[in-house]
Motif scaffolding. Structure first.
Motif, PDB file in Angstrom:
ATOM      1  N   TYR A 168       0.854  -1.184   0.000  1.00 32.94           N
ATOM      2  CA  TYR A 168       0.000   0.000   0.000  1.00 32.94           C
ATOM      3  C   TYR A 168       0.889   1.233   0.000  1.00 32.94           C
ATOM      4  O   TYR A 168       1.655   1.448   0.940  1.00 32.94           O
TER       5      TYR A 168
ATOM      6  N   VAL B  60       0.046   6.307   1.514  1.00 34.66           N
ATOM      7  CA  VAL B  60      -0.805   6.248   2.707  1.00 34.66           C
ATOM      8  C   VAL B  60      -0.581   7.526   3.516  1.00 34.66           C
ATOM      9  O   VAL B  60       0.552   7.846   3.882  1.00 34.66           O
TER      10      VAL B  60
ATOM     11  N   LEU C 147      -6.094  -0.559   5.431  1.00 39.20           N
ATOM     12  CA  LEU C 147      -5.491  -1.148   4.242  1.00 39.20           C
ATOM     13  C   LEU C 147      -6.394  -2.313   3.841  1.00 39.20           C
ATOM     14  O   LEU C 147      -6.305  -3.405   4.405  1.00 39.20           O
TER      15      LEU C 147
ATOM     16  N   LYS D 208      -3.352   4.015  -2.224  1.00 42.75           N
ATOM     17  CA  LYS D 208      -4.441   4.556  -1.403  1.00 42.75           C
ATOM     18  C   LYS D 208      -4.938   5.862  -1.958  1.00 42.75           C
ATOM     19  O   LYS D 208      -4.270   6.647  -2.491  1.00 42.75           O
TER      20      LYS D 208
END
Length: 175
Positions: A44, A47, A59, A175
């Motif tokens: 991810y 973030v 997540l 994200k």
């Protein structure tokens, strides 16, 4: 009479020792793939922690994992000579008097990464709150018993090597 009983007992023991029970091993055909023994990594990037998400970021996994699976979350701390430096969470960093804590919990749908500090979170430098990168490593229950595994979970490379994960096939999620 005692000699006859002794001889009969001896003959009986010899006779019983020669009896062999043959075990039949049956092979059970596998009709479907073994989906619960595949370890995976989800990365991810981008973030951000802020007041809007209360310094907690979910997540989301691309699909539901098994209840019995174990999840390890790693934070990208640095890049040294082109090599990523991953740190297993929970993780505490110190920057002068500043203490920054990354922790997590998880469900079958996601991992919740929580940012904490000994200072007000809205005063943290953006290097700790913006554009963070995390990796969630999903380890199936059959592999997850720490007592049975001789792998150091703190060492990301050791974990992916031990579980046969190809680091080039990490599923990347922005994200």
């Amino acid at each position: 009479m005692k000699k006859v009983t002794l001889i009969l007992a001896l003959i009986g023991m010899i006779t019983l020792q020669s009896c062999v029970k043959e075990e039949v091993i049956r092979e059970v055909p596998v009709t479907q793939p073994d989906n619960d023994t595949i370890s995976e990594v989800f990365e991810y990037s981008n973030v951000d922690f802020n007041n809007g998400n209360n310094y907690n970021v979910f997540l989301d996994f691309p699909y539901q994992i098994y209840n019995s699976d174990m999840v390890l979350v790693y934070h990208l701390y640095d890049v040294v000579n082109g090599q990523d430096v991953w740190r297993l969470m929970p993780q505490t960093y110190y920057d002068g008097n500043l203490e920054i804590d990354y922790n997590f919990d998880f469900t079958t749908f996601n991992a919740n990464v929580i940012l904490g500090s000994n200072y007000a979170l809205n005063t943290l430098p953006s290097v700790w709150t913006q554009n963070q990168v995390f990796r969630a490593v999903v380890i199936p229950a059959s592999f997850g018993n720490r007592m049975a595994n001789p792998v150091d979970f703190n060492d990301y490379k050791a974990v992916i090597d031990y579980y046969g994960i190809n680091d080039n096939n990490v599923m990347k999620i922005s994200k």
